[in-house]
Write a protein that holds these residues in place. Sequence first.
Motif, PDB file in Angstrom:
ATOM      1  N   GLN A 126       0.821  -1.199   0.000  1.00 43.45           N
ATOM      2  CA  GLN A 126       0.000   0.000   0.000  1.00 43.45           C
ATOM      3  C   GLN A 126       0.862   1.258   0.000  1.00 43.45           C
ATOM      4  O   GLN A 126       0.585   2.221  -0.726  1.00 43.45           O
ATOM      5  N   ILE A 158       2.408   1.906  -3.392  1.00 44.17           N
ATOM      6  CA  ILE A 158       1.418   2.494  -4.304  1.00 44.17           C
ATOM      7  C   ILE A 158       1.238   3.973  -3.989  1.00 44.17           C
ATOM      8  O   ILE A 158       1.220   4.824  -4.878  1.00 44.17           O
ATOM      9  N   TRP A 211       4.513   2.202  -7.611  1.00 41.47           N
ATOM     10  CA  TRP A 211       3.683   1.448  -8.543  1.00 41.47           C
ATOM     11  C   TRP A 211       2.511   2.325  -8.924  1.00 41.47           C
ATOM     12  O   TRP A 211       1.655   2.636  -8.090  1.00 41.47           O
ATOM     13  N   PRO A 252      -0.955   3.650 -11.178  1.00 44.98           N
ATOM     14  CA  PRO A 252      -2.197   3.009 -11.640  1.00 44.98           C
ATOM     15  C   PRO A 252      -1.998   2.293 -12.966  1.00 44.98           C
ATOM     16  O   PRO A 252      -1.363   2.811 -13.887  1.00 44.98           O
ATOM     17  N   LEU A 301       1.546  -5.748 -10.726  1.00 51.26           N
ATOM     18  CA  LEU A 301       2.356  -6.060  -9.561  1.00 51.26           C
ATOM     19  C   LEU A 301       3.163  -7.330  -9.804  1.00 51.26           C
ATOM     20  O   LEU A 301       2.810  -8.138 -10.658  1.00 51.26           O
ATOM     21  N   LEU A 332      -7.708  -1.002  -3.969  1.00 50.75           N
ATOM     22  CA  LEU A 332      -6.389  -0.504  -4.335  1.00 50.75           C
ATOM     23  C   LEU A 332      -5.764  -1.268  -5.495  1.00 50.75           C
ATOM     24  O   LEU A 332      -4.937  -0.728  -6.220  1.00 50.75           O
ATOM     25  N   ILE A 333      -6.130  -2.536  -5.632  1.00 54.08           N
ATOM     26  CA  ILE A 333      -5.611  -3.324  -6.745  1.00 54.08           C
ATOM     27  C   ILE A 333      -6.754  -4.078  -7.417  1.00 54.08           C
ATOM     28  O   ILE A 333      -7.839  -4.225  -6.844  1.00 54.08           O
ATOM     29  N   TYR A 377      -3.037  -5.867 -10.594  1.00 55.98           N
ATOM     30  CA  TYR A 377      -2.682  -4.557 -11.147  1.00 55.98           C
ATOM     31  C   TYR A 377      -3.111  -3.463 -10.176  1.00 55.98           C
ATOM     32  O   TYR A 377      -4.138  -3.595  -9.484  1.00 55.98           O
ATOM     33  N   VAL A 378      -2.336  -2.379 -10.144  1.00 53.34           N
ATOM     34  CA  VAL A 378      -2.734  -1.227  -9.337  1.00 53.34           C
ATOM     35  C   VAL A 378      -3.997  -0.636  -9.956  1.00 53.34           C
ATOM     36  O   VAL A 378      -4.058  -0.395 -11.167  1.00 53.34           O
ATOM     37  N   THR A 432      -4.905   7.123  -1.454  1.00 54.40           N
ATOM     38  CA  THR A 432      -4.236   6.169  -2.342  1.00 54.40           C
ATOM     39  C   THR A 432      -5.099   5.768  -3.522  1.00 54.40           C
ATOM     40  O   THR A 432      -4.621   5.081  -4.422  1.00 54.40           O
ATOM     41  N   ARG A 433      -6.367   6.178  -3.534  1.00 56.18           N
ATOM     42  CA  ARG A 433      -7.275   5.707  -4.575  1.00 56.18           C
ATOM     43  C   ARG A 433      -7.723   6.788  -5.548  1.00 56.18           C
ATOM     44  O   ARG A 433      -8.182   6.488  -6.641  1.00 56.18           O
TER      45      ARG A 433
END
Length: 241
Positions: free
Chosen positions: A19, A22, A27, A29, A33, A62-63, A72-73, A228-229
């Motif tokens: 997390q 990201i 990493w 969007p 991963l 988040l993924i 994937y992010v 983070t989103r």
Amino acid sequence: MNARRKRTLSYETVKTSIQQRIADGGWEPGVRLPSERELVQEFGCARMTVHRALRELEAAGLIERRQGSGSYVAELHPISNLLQVRDIHDEIAERGHLHTTQVCSVSREKATPEVAAAMRLRKGAPVFRCRLVHLENGVPIQYEDRHVNPALAPGLLDRDFTDVTPSAVLFEHAPLTEAEQVVEAVLATPEQARLLEVPEGSALLMVSRRTVSQGAVASVARLYHPGTRYRLIGSFSVPAA
């Protein structure tokens, strides 16, 4: 890494590490991963530990885990344009996604000195307060803490906020003529973390918004989004000379 660490490393540690990577932009969007096997080698832990960490990151939005392809992010979802004030229901619907609302509390309160000053009311004046969590496809994307001037939306507390948003009611009864917005980075309190399903102390984007209708303050709101989103976007154009 030694065998002892492999036995004791928790999924929370793996989850937090991914997390944070990201959040820091390591990493971005859309990036794929490393595989579960590669993550097991990196962290020196059991595959079940990595699997659970990825499963919880997926549940938090988040993924994205794609069958036969990997993890994937998740793409960042744009939230309110900084130059516009829109109903979050409309924003989500335009993306072809489902908007739902969890009602935390709806009440009539006395304005605190801070709220009274922001709303241009006397200290202790009655105000309505709505605390809601907005979800996009079941993932919490916004915690809304809003105070409303009862004079501009007297029937607000009678509305079903699982069916209509406070913003929609305000647009209906107190047409917007002015707005102010300030964006800040804050850390999630225990309550905010629980409501938004993010770790306590994680980064949030807080939008402080004041809306005005015909010279009277209709509402002041603090809108919290998992940092983070999501991203804030804004654009403008300059007319040709």
